[in-house]
Motif scaffolding. Structure first.
Motif, PDB file in Angstrom:
ATOM      1  N   TYR A 276      38.062  -3.463   5.139  1.00 26.77           N
ATOM      2  CA  TYR A 276      37.536  -4.736   5.689  1.00 26.77           C
ATOM      3  C   TYR A 276      37.258  -5.254   4.477  1.00 26.77           C
ATOM      4  O   TYR A 276      36.652  -4.417   3.498  1.00 26.77           O
ATOM      5  CB  TYR A 276      36.085  -4.022   6.242  1.00 26.77           C
ATOM      6  CG  TYR A 276      35.233  -5.209   6.449  1.00 26.77           C
ATOM      7  CD1 TYR A 276      35.412  -6.657   7.592  1.00 26.77           C
ATOM      8  CD2 TYR A 276      33.797  -5.656   5.658  1.00 26.77           C
ATOM      9  CE1 TYR A 276      34.828  -7.297   7.406  1.00 26.77           C
ATOM     10  CE2 TYR A 276      33.894  -6.981   5.470  1.00 26.77           C
ATOM     11  CZ  TYR A 276      33.439  -8.002   6.325  1.00 26.77           C
ATOM     12  OH  TYR A 276      32.547  -8.963   6.217  1.00 26.77           O
TER      13      TYR A 276
ATOM     14  N   ALA B  36      36.796  -0.735  11.828  1.00 30.56           N
ATOM     15  CA  ALA B  36      36.273   0.770  11.641  1.00 30.56           C
ATOM     16  C   ALA B  36      37.338   0.950  13.250  1.00 30.56           C
ATOM     17  O   ALA B  36      37.481   2.362  12.931  1.00 30.56           O
ATOM     18  CB  ALA B  36      34.633   0.830  12.288  1.00 30.56           C
ATOM     19  N   ASP B  37      37.144   0.630  13.835  1.00 26.23           N
ATOM     20  CA  ASP B  37      37.639   0.988  14.876  1.00 26.23           C
ATOM     21  C   ASP B  37      39.437   1.380  14.749  1.00 26.23           C
ATOM     22  O   ASP B  37      39.999   2.485  15.025  1.00 26.23           O
ATOM     23  CB  ASP B  37      38.443   0.013  16.290  1.00 26.23           C
ATOM     24  CG  ASP B  37      36.325  -0.134  17.386  1.00 26.23           C
ATOM     25  OD1 ASP B  37      35.893   1.199  17.016  1.00 26.23           O
ATOM     26  OD2 ASP B  37      36.451  -0.937  18.232  1.00 26.23           O
TER      27      ASP B  37
ATOM     28  N   LYS C 251      33.943  -6.242  10.796  1.00 29.39           N
ATOM     29  CA  LYS C 251      33.827  -4.876  10.876  1.00 29.39           C
ATOM     30  C   LYS C 251      33.900  -3.762  11.876  1.00 29.39           C
ATOM     31  O   LYS C 251      34.326  -2.826  11.382  1.00 29.39           O
ATOM     32  CB  LYS C 251      32.023  -4.634  10.195  1.00 29.39           C
ATOM     33  CG  LYS C 251      31.813  -5.092   8.985  1.00 29.39           C
ATOM     34  CD  LYS C 251      30.443  -5.048   8.369  1.00 29.39           C
ATOM     35  CE  LYS C 251      30.746  -5.285   7.358  1.00 29.39           C
ATOM     36  NZ  LYS C 251      29.171  -5.414   6.590  1.00 29.39           N
ATOM     37  N   LYS C 252      33.656  -4.292  13.611  1.00 28.47           N
ATOM     38  CA  LYS C 252      33.432  -3.607  13.935  1.00 28.47           C
ATOM     39  C   LYS C 252      34.911  -3.270  14.384  1.00 28.47           C
ATOM     40  O   LYS C 252      36.109  -1.686  14.589  1.00 28.47           O
ATOM     41  CB  LYS C 252      32.874  -3.709  15.272  1.00 28.47           C
ATOM     42  CG  LYS C 252      33.779  -2.765  16.770  1.00 28.47           C
ATOM     43  CD  LYS C 252      32.692  -3.210  17.871  1.00 28.47           C
ATOM     44  CE  LYS C 252      32.496  -2.148  19.207  1.00 28.47           C
ATOM     45  NZ  LYS C 252      34.135  -1.387  19.222  1.00 28.47           N
TER      46      LYS C 252
ATOM     47  N   ASN D 230      41.227  -7.958  21.021  1.00 26.67           N
ATOM     48  CA  ASN D 230      40.913  -7.474  20.900  1.00 26.67           C
ATOM     49  C   ASN D 230      41.432  -6.168  21.379  1.00 26.67           C
ATOM     50  O   ASN D 230      41.793  -4.987  20.171  1.00 26.67           O
ATOM     51  CB  ASN D 230      39.768  -7.992  20.445  1.00 26.67           C
ATOM     52  CG  ASN D 230      38.667  -8.666  19.521  1.00 26.67           C
ATOM     53  OD1 ASN D 230      39.532  -9.663  19.359  1.00 26.67           O
ATOM     54  ND2 ASN D 230      37.831  -8.938  20.449  1.00 26.67           N
TER      55      ASN D 230
ATOM     56  N   GLU E  67      27.889 -12.989  13.974  1.00 28.10           N
ATOM     57  CA  GLU E  67      28.239 -12.179  15.058  1.00 28.10           C
ATOM     58  C   GLU E  67      30.127 -12.493  14.235  1.00 28.10           C
ATOM     59  O   GLU E  67      30.431 -10.519  15.191  1.00 28.10           O
ATOM     60  CB  GLU E  67      28.016 -12.618  16.266  1.00 28.10           C
ATOM     61  CG  GLU E  67      28.825 -14.268  16.834  1.00 28.10           C
ATOM     62  CD  GLU E  67      28.323 -15.649  15.994  1.00 28.10           C
ATOM     63  OE1 GLU E  67      27.407 -14.699  14.712  1.00 28.10           O
ATOM     64  OE2 GLU E  67      28.315 -16.641  16.277  1.00 28.10           O
TER      65      GLU E  67
ATOM     66  N   GLU F 220      30.226  -8.664  11.914  1.00 29.28           N
ATOM     67  CA  GLU F 220      29.854  -7.861  13.135  1.00 29.28           C
ATOM     68  C   GLU F 220      31.153  -6.751  13.535  1.00 29.28           C
ATOM     69  O   GLU F 220      32.049  -6.218  13.831  1.00 29.28           O
ATOM     70  CB  GLU F 220      29.152  -8.180  14.137  1.00 29.28           C
ATOM     71  CG  GLU F 220      27.477  -7.635  13.428  1.00 29.28           C
ATOM     72  CD  GLU F 220      26.518  -7.528  14.351  1.00 29.28           C
ATOM     73  OE1 GLU F 220      26.591  -7.559  15.733  1.00 29.28           O
ATOM     74  OE2 GLU F 220      25.324  -7.865  14.029  1.00 29.28           O
ATOM     75  N   THR F 221      32.133  -8.094  14.738  1.00 27.19           N
ATOM     76  CA  THR F 221      32.798  -8.063  15.186  1.00 27.19           C
ATOM     77  C   THR F 221      33.756  -7.914  14.123  1.00 27.19           C
ATOM     78  O   THR F 221      34.830  -6.877  14.542  1.00 27.19           O
ATOM     79  CB  THR F 221      33.285  -9.220  16.183  1.00 27.19           C
ATOM     80  OG1 THR F 221      32.667 -10.284  16.456  1.00 27.19           O
ATOM     81  CG2 THR F 221      35.082  -9.409  16.942  1.00 27.19           C
TER      82      THR F 221
END
Ligand code: GAP
Length: 437
Positions: A372, A362-363, A358-359, A421, A352, A355-356
């Motif tokens: 990253y 990406a944003d 990476k997100k 975030n 998790e 994933e966070t």
């Protein structure tokens, strides 16, 4: 001096800025390849230059002329007749020397062997245009981008209808068979130039020249070069190129001493007159208001992209002691830093968190050059980004899973802040400004 250059050359290779050209074949002497961060740095320098000199003004037009030009160009420009160095070869070790660099014109400075009589050595590189290797198809790789703008003067007049004073701006590769290349990327045989040809009335040329000297020095300060490492120096008469009436260099204090970053020359009407004569075309400007037809004078600020990148790297290099260790950091100007933001997961084995991270990365990519990275422990990741000059590092940790906040670390202050975030983008815009990407 050697020590700091060695450190910069090593950093450039270690961190993917600049590699020796054709490295796996033992290198091609004095050729260099720009890696992932080097190309970003060069692109950012070129973008800053274009923004200041084309988009930021109403009197400038961009251009991108061909590298290979009609051979008559170089007769008209005077390069065939004047662009040479006198050189002597050593009969023993076969090395070639520029006569101007020699104290003793009879003996080799390296092995004391006998030197040949000086010979003229044209600095232009040649190739064949087309499929037949015949002397009639010889063309030159341009030794300056400038001529591409002079030969398009008429096209610009007829397509864009500019009024004097106005200028053309171009960035592109140039080639010179330099006899004494060296000092890393400072003097090479293939390099990139950022050139402006600014056309004005002859009686205004001296004033326009002074204005460009000021403008160009200011630009280097704006991209973050330290003022104490920058100066201007006027050329003596015997230093002037064959086309110039006056020239002032913007110089940088490199580790080996003050050296030219850029030259601002008053080329008079030499180039337009020459091209008019060789092409048979009327290259005079017609002034609607006064009904005069005349050759404008040209003021030419001409800088090197590679030299600028080298000065920027030298200028931004800092070693700092942090908790008993040496921290190497490139304090690059925010517009020049290759990477603006790096995002790391503190723990690579927590899905998790990964994933966070990476997100978030990406944003952020929609707004800033972001990477990253999870290929090392956090301390190593910070060190890597410091050496690249990355402005902000964002870490996603266990706590982030509960409070939806991340840690943002500032490269220069090393201060860390916890930010929600959903506030990261705004936080970075506040710090970097909207124009920085
Ligand atoms: N059109 C004018 C002209 O070419 P220059 O002083 O010969 O003038 C302009 O070159 C700039 O190009 C220099 O100030 C330097 O930054 C860059 N330059 C020239 N020769 C170079 C070389 N061999 N390697 C790297 N950069 C070079």
């Amino acid at each position: 001096m050697a020590e700091i250059m060695d450190k910069i050359v090593a950093l450039c290779k270690r961190r993917g800025f600049i590699f020796p050209g054709s490295d796996i074949y033992g290198g091609l002497a004095n050729s260099w390849d720009y890696g992932p961060y080097g190309v970003e740095l060069k692109n950012n320098i070129k973008r800053a230059w274009w923004k200041a000199n084309v988009y930021g003004r109403d009197d400038m037009f961009g251009m991108d002329a061909a590298i290979l030009m009609h051979p008559k160009t170089w007769e008209a420009s005077g390069h065939v007749q004047n662009f040479f160095d006198l050189k002597s070869d050593c009969k023993s070790c076969k090395k070639r020397f520029k006569v101007a660099d020699l104290k003793d014109h009879k003996h080799c400075p390296e092995c004391a062997g006998e030197l040949t009589e000086p010979k003229q050595f044209n600095l232009m590189l040649r190739t064949y245009y087309g499929v037949i290797d015949d002397p009639a198809s010889v063309v030159y790789l341009r030794p300056e981008t400038a001529q591409g703008m002079f030969v398009n003067f008429l096209n610009i007049l007829n397509s864009c209808h500019p009024k004097l004073p106005f200028g053309l701006a171009q960035i592109g590769k140039a080639f010179r068979n330099e006899i004494t290349p060296g000092n890393f990327t400072f003097r090479t045989r293939e390099f990139e130039q950022m050139e402006i040809e600014y056309f004005c009335r002859p009686e205004e040329a001296d004033k326009v020249y002074e204005e460009w000297v000021d403008q160009r020095k200011k630009w280097y300060l704006e991209i973050g070069i330290r003022p104490e490492n920058l100066r201007i120096r006027q050329h003596q008469k015997d230093e002037l190129a064959h086309y110039a009436k006056a020239c002032t260099d913007v110089e940088y204090r490199f580790p080996w001493g003050w050296s030219e970053l850029e030259g601002i020359a008053n080329r008079t009407d030499f180039d337009l007159r020459q091209h008019a004569q060789y092409s048979g075309k009327d290259l005079r400007y017609f002034d609607d208001a006064t009904k005069e037809r005349f050759y404008p004078y040209i003021i030419e600020p001409s800088g090197g992209v590679d030299r600028c990148a080298l000065a920027v790297l030298v200028d931004a290099y800092y070693e700092q002691e942090v908790k008993g260790n040496i921290r190497v950091v490139l304090r690059l100007h925010r517009d020049l830093a290759p990477i603006k933001v790096a995002v790391f997961p503190l723990l690579k084995n927590r899905a998790e968190i990964v994933e966070t991270a990476k997100k978030i990365s990406a944003d952020l990519k929609k707004f800033f050059v972001t990477i990253y990275d999870d290929t090392a422990a956090i301390g190593k990741l910070y060190r890597r980004q410091d050496e690249i000059g990355t402005l902000f590092c964002i870490t996603v940790d266990v706590q982030s899973m509960e409070d939806q906040k991340v840690t943002i670390r500032d490269r220069d202050t090393m201060q860390q802040e916890r930010i929600s975030n959903d506030k990261i983008v705004q936080y970075l815009f506040d710090k970097l400004g909207k124009g920085c990407c």
